[in-house]
Motif scaffolding. Sequence first.
Motif, PDB file in Angstrom:
ATOM      1  N   MET A  44      13.001   1.323   1.007  1.00 49.22           N
ATOM      2  CA  MET A  44      12.977   0.369  -0.107  1.00 49.22           C
ATOM      3  C   MET A  44      12.998   1.168  -1.405  1.00 49.22           C
ATOM      4  O   MET A  44      11.996   1.783  -1.780  1.00 49.22           O
ATOM      5  N   LEU A  45      14.142   1.163  -2.096  1.00 52.08           N
ATOM      6  CA  LEU A  45      14.276   1.871  -3.357  1.00 52.08           C
ATOM      7  C   LEU A  45      13.991   0.931  -4.531  1.00 52.08           C
ATOM      8  O   LEU A  45      13.928  -0.282  -4.381  1.00 52.08           O
ATOM      9  N   ASN A  46      13.818   1.539  -5.702  1.00 50.00           N
ATOM     10  CA  ASN A  46      13.527   0.786  -6.925  1.00 50.00           C
ATOM     11  C   ASN A  46      12.333  -0.148  -6.728  1.00 50.00           C
ATOM     12  O   ASN A  46      12.279  -1.236  -7.295  1.00 50.00           O
ATOM     13  N   THR A  47      11.370   0.310  -5.940  1.00 50.36           N
ATOM     14  CA  THR A  47      10.228  -0.522  -5.559  1.00 50.36           C
ATOM     15  C   THR A  47       8.941   0.245  -5.811  1.00 50.36           C
ATOM     16  O   THR A  47       8.782   1.370  -5.323  1.00 50.36           O
ATOM     17  N   GLN A  48       8.025  -0.364  -6.547  1.00 50.62           N
ATOM     18  CA  GLN A  48       6.755   0.282  -6.836  1.00 50.62           C
ATOM     19  C   GLN A  48       5.611  -0.481  -6.176  1.00 50.62           C
ATOM     20  O   GLN A  48       5.537  -1.712  -6.272  1.00 50.62           O
ATOM     21  N   ALA A  49       4.748   0.261  -5.500  1.00 56.19           N
ATOM     22  CA  ALA A  49       3.525  -0.323  -4.950  1.00 56.19           C
ATOM     23  C   ALA A  49       2.499  -0.394  -6.064  1.00 56.19           C
ATOM     24  O   ALA A  49       2.029   0.635  -6.549  1.00 56.19           O
ATOM     25  N   ILE A  50       2.138  -1.606  -6.469  1.00 55.79           N
ATOM     26  CA  ILE A  50       1.326  -1.780  -7.669  1.00 55.79           C
ATOM     27  C   ILE A  50      -0.087  -2.260  -7.373  1.00 55.79           C
ATOM     28  O   ILE A  50      -0.929  -2.299  -8.279  1.00 55.79           O
ATOM     29  N   ASP A  51      -0.365  -2.620  -6.122  1.00 57.85           N
ATOM     30  CA  ASP A  51      -1.719  -3.078  -5.809  1.00 57.85           C
ATOM     31  C   ASP A  51      -1.923  -3.006  -4.302  1.00 57.85           C
ATOM     32  O   ASP A  51      -0.970  -2.798  -3.537  1.00 57.85           O
ATOM     33  N   ALA A  52      -3.159  -3.185  -3.876  1.00 61.35           N
ATOM     34  CA  ALA A  52      -3.499  -3.147  -2.456  1.00 61.35           C
ATOM     35  C   ALA A  52      -4.433  -4.290  -2.129  1.00 61.35           C
ATOM     36  O   ALA A  52      -5.391  -4.555  -2.865  1.00 61.35           O
ATOM     37  N   GLU A  53      -4.160  -4.964  -1.027  1.00 58.06           N
ATOM     38  CA  GLU A  53      -5.052  -6.005  -0.523  1.00 58.06           C
ATOM     39  C   GLU A  53      -5.980  -5.365   0.500  1.00 58.06           C
ATOM     40  O   GLU A  53      -5.524  -4.666   1.413  1.00 58.06           O
ATOM     41  N   MET A  54      -7.269  -5.595   0.355  1.00 52.66           N
ATOM     42  CA  MET A  54      -8.264  -4.904   1.158  1.00 52.66           C
ATOM     43  C   MET A  54      -9.029  -5.865   2.073  1.00 52.66           C
ATOM     44  O   MET A  54      -9.193  -7.051   1.761  1.00 52.66           O
ATOM     45  N   ASP A  55      -9.486  -5.342   3.173  1.00 54.42           N
ATOM     46  CA  ASP A  55     -10.471  -5.997   4.026  1.00 54.42           C
ATOM     47  C   ASP A  55     -11.584  -4.981   4.228  1.00 54.42           C
ATOM     48  O   ASP A  55     -11.502  -4.108   5.094  1.00 54.42           O
ATOM     49  N   GLY A  56     -12.585  -5.060   3.384  1.00 53.24           N
ATOM     50  CA  GLY A  56     -13.626  -4.054   3.394  1.00 53.24           C
ATOM     51  C   GLY A  56     -13.071  -2.712   2.944  1.00 53.24           C
ATOM     52  O   GLY A  56     -12.519  -2.592   1.847  1.00 53.24           O
ATOM     53  N   ALA A  57     -13.188  -1.690   3.793  1.00 52.54           N
ATOM     54  CA  ALA A  57     -12.697  -0.343   3.464  1.00 52.54           C
ATOM     55  C   ALA A  57     -11.333  -0.076   4.081  1.00 52.54           C
ATOM     56  O   ALA A  57     -10.933   1.077   4.205  1.00 52.54           O
ATOM     57  N   LYS A  58     -10.619  -1.129   4.432  1.00 53.51           N
ATOM     58  CA  LYS A  58      -9.311  -0.974   5.074  1.00 53.51           C
ATOM     59  C   LYS A  58      -8.237  -1.666   4.255  1.00 53.51           C
ATOM     60  O   LYS A  58      -8.433  -2.793   3.771  1.00 53.51           O
ATOM     61  N   ILE A  59      -7.105  -0.989   4.073  1.00 53.89           N
ATOM     62  CA  ILE A  59      -5.956  -1.596   3.384  1.00 53.89           C
ATOM     63  C   ILE A  59      -5.238  -2.526   4.358  1.00 53.89           C
ATOM     64  O   ILE A  59      -4.898  -2.130   5.481  1.00 53.89           O
ATOM     65  N   ILE A  60      -5.011  -3.756   3.929  1.00 54.34           N
ATOM     66  CA  ILE A  60      -4.276  -4.725   4.740  1.00 54.34           C
ATOM     67  C   ILE A  60      -2.797  -4.728   4.363  1.00 54.34           C
ATOM     68  O   ILE A  60      -1.918  -4.781   5.222  1.00 54.34           O
ATOM     69  N   SER A  61      -2.541  -4.662   3.048  1.00 54.58           N
ATOM     70  CA  SER A  61      -1.156  -4.697   2.595  1.00 54.58           C
ATOM     71  C   SER A  61      -1.041  -4.072   1.218  1.00 54.58           C
ATOM     72  O   SER A  61      -2.035  -3.954   0.489  1.00 54.58           O
ATOM     73  N   ALA A  62       0.174  -3.683   0.874  1.00 59.71           N
ATOM     74  CA  ALA A  62       0.491  -3.206  -0.470  1.00 59.71           C
ATOM     75  C   ALA A  62       1.350  -4.254  -1.160  1.00 59.71           C
ATOM     76  O   ALA A  62       2.293  -4.792  -0.565  1.00 59.71           O
ATOM     77  N   ARG A  63       0.990  -4.576  -2.397  1.00 60.84           N
ATOM     78  CA  ARG A  63       1.805  -5.500  -3.185  1.00 60.84           C
ATOM     79  C   ARG A  63       2.813  -4.681  -3.970  1.00 60.84           C
ATOM     80  O   ARG A  63       2.444  -3.770  -4.717  1.00 60.84           O
ATOM     81  N   CYS A  64       4.079  -4.985  -3.795  1.00 67.04           N
ATOM     82  CA  CYS A  64       5.161  -4.172  -4.360  1.00 67.04           C
ATOM     83  C   CYS A  64       6.110  -5.043  -5.167  1.00 67.04           C
ATOM     84  O   CYS A  64       6.324  -6.219  -4.849  1.00 67.04           O
ATOM     85  N   TRP A  65       6.695  -4.430  -6.191  1.00 65.10           N
ATOM     86  CA  TRP A  65       7.688  -5.112  -7.007  1.00 65.10           C
ATOM     87  C   TRP A  65       8.987  -4.331  -6.951  1.00 65.10           C
ATOM     88  O   TRP A  65       9.015  -3.141  -7.268  1.00 65.10           O
ATOM     89  N   GLN A  66      10.054  -5.011  -6.503  1.00 63.14           N
ATOM     90  CA  GLN A  66      11.378  -4.388  -6.439  1.00 63.14           C
ATOM     91  C   GLN A  66      12.173  -4.827  -7.665  1.00 63.14           C
ATOM     92  O   GLN A  66      12.557  -6.003  -7.793  1.00 63.14           O
ATOM     93  N   LEU A  67      12.421  -3.872  -8.544  1.00 61.14           N
ATOM     94  CA  LEU A  67      13.036  -4.163  -9.840  1.00 61.14           C
ATOM     95  C   LEU A  67      14.418  -4.779  -9.703  1.00 61.14           C
ATOM     96  O   LEU A  67      14.741  -5.761 -10.370  1.00 61.14           O
ATOM     97  N   THR A  68      15.247  -4.233  -8.849  1.00 62.30           N
ATOM     98  CA  THR A  68      16.653  -4.616  -8.805  1.00 62.30           C
ATOM     99  C   THR A  68      16.883  -6.000  -8.221  1.00 62.30           C
ATOM    100  O   THR A  68      17.868  -6.659  -8.547  1.00 62.30           O
ATOM    101  N   THR A  69      16.003  -6.470  -7.346  1.00 59.16           N
ATOM    102  CA  THR A  69      16.164  -7.793  -6.743  1.00 59.16           C
ATOM    103  C   THR A  69      15.166  -8.809  -7.279  1.00 59.16           C
ATOM    104  O   THR A  69      15.140  -9.955  -6.819  1.00 59.16           O
ATOM    105  N   GLU A  70      14.328  -8.396  -8.226  1.00 57.80           N
ATOM    106  CA  GLU A  70      13.297  -9.265  -8.799  1.00 57.80           C
ATOM    107  C   GLU A  70      12.475  -9.920  -7.690  1.00 57.80           C
ATOM    108  O   GLU A  70      12.209 -11.130  -7.707  1.00 57.80           O
TER     109      GLU A  70
END
Length: 650
Positions: free
Chosen positions: A166-192
């Motif tokens: 996934m290019l042109n994509t920045q991971a800008i946040d993380a969803e957590m469950d306690g001390a574990k990452i569940i997901s990364a919230r990402c924004w892909q510039l080229t496809t909005e």
Amino acid sequence: MERRKFLRNVAGVAAASSIVPLTVSCKSFDGVAKEINKGNGNEEQWYQLGTGKKVPNPDRKEIVNYDVVVVGAGVAGISAAVAAARNGAKTVLINDRPVLGGNASSEIRVTLNGVNRLETGKAERETGIVEEIMLENRLYNPQESYPVWDHIVYDYVVREPNLTVMLNTQAIDAEMDGAKIISARCWQLTTETEFTVKGDVFIDCSGDGLMAAKAGALYRTGREGKEEFNETYAPDKPDGWQMGASILLQGKDYGRPMPYTPPTFVKKYDGDNAHHERKINNFLDGYWWVELGSDHDIIDVQEDNRHDLMGYLHGVWDYIKNSGKFPESENYALEWVGSLPGRRESRRFIGDHILSETDLTEHKHFDDAIGFGGWSLDEHNPGGILDIKERPSFFHQKFKTVYQVPFSSLYSKNIENLMFAGRNASLTHIALSSTRIQGTCALMGQATGTAATICVNKGITPREVKNKHIKQLQEMLMRDDVYIPKVVANDPKDLAKKASAIFGSSTKSGNAKNVINGISRDIDGEINHWMSDGLPATFQMEWNNPVKLSKVEIKCDTNLHKNITMRKQPLSEFLKKSFITTVPPELLKVLDLEVRVNGSWVKVGSKDRNIVRLIKFDFDQVKTTAIRIKMKETYGKDSVKLFEVRAYEA
């Protein structure tokens, strides 16, 4: 008002005003001016001419699932993602730029250095994934074009079947469950598009580590004081300084006078009063000492530094072209100018072990070692180009041999399923001055990607890999051609170690049994190879009792004591002694693999244009009493070296 405060105030006004729905006047499709409420974005404001319909403005959101999520596609991230994918994990590689390679890409053009030159004068080149990429570049990019290099790296990555990019994509946040990452919230510039990327294991190789920081991973910035880790080269007291980012240029001789007028944002360079180590000895390669750091929050001032660095770059070129001190530059002009600085240091995340200066200089042994480094302790001048009277870098200490890098510096102390590789690993500032080199970062990346697959397969954390499965990780890495100092490979599944006889058709140096001694390179004056006396040559393994085989893996010679990294200028006579500018002539190019079945030799594999050090043969399982490697041609040498031969049932 200061510029930065002004920008913050403007941003604040914009944020406050965005709470109230905006109403603007515009022309409708029939040409009549209408008031359109743009507050919630759900109105049918988009007229699709292809369908003749009015539809809502797109609000693109996707949720995707992977085993391993790698953020950042510099050399560390690439190595992590490829390693995870090759070892069977469904992997995604997320990169915020349009090209892969990070500092090594065409956008920045930092030479992909590793252990280029020890105090002995020899290199000790990194093998594994990073070498595979560089060997392909030597074969397919003899013109040494950086844009072509981008595509070679891209091809190398996207052809992995378990890997999504996934290019042109920045991971800008993380969803957590306690001390574990569940997901990364990402924004892909080229496809909005906003992506929610779920995973079992996350590896942050982005350098700045925004996702890891958002997850709550502990980190530090700045320089430790001498006392904390007993570091000779640290300052007396801790401070906030971080090594700076650099911006590069490339000049070209056009064969005719090429005048130069600097842009309006130029910043004058007083070269007459600069330290003598700020050398201007060529106009082709750029000047890494055009550098700016920070003593507080280097990420916060990145855009200011980028603007200033571009001005300083042109100031240096203006000094070269117009000071009258470099008449030999008359026919030179700028062919390429960087616009994206290459960062050396920002966040350093905290793992179970913080690698320090003494760990390196005293060559500390780690039971969880996963790779090596050996670039000198190369701490850059805290002032950067703002302190031109000082030397640009302090090469505090060189190494006579390589040091170990431990796995416990590559996973988070407080986030259960988070690892990191590269300059954001668990290091002191002084240790970083050596380990930040991209070849070393690549080995960190390959280790984390491989460890991630153990985590996924066993349902465990990286810390559990370190505490309970470190031997498995080390064996996997060494099988995949990563050298770990002072660690001898001993894979119990390797049937080559059970061979009753091992011999070659001729021997010029070494011993045939060296190929099963568990050390796959010559290092520290020790010979760990078998070398033929001329070509063609054969190498053979025998078993007293038949064995079932479906895989044979060979590590051959690529002359690891010389560099194959791409350069931006012709090599000096000095560098010609330590560089190879082609495919290494020692590399085995043409070979066959045969197995003996019922007394007859049967060919089960052939390579006509091999371009890797680790040569793998996979074939339908056979019951055999011997294998024979028939070596026909290298890329230029009249003999061949083998460092390891392995054989597996499956």
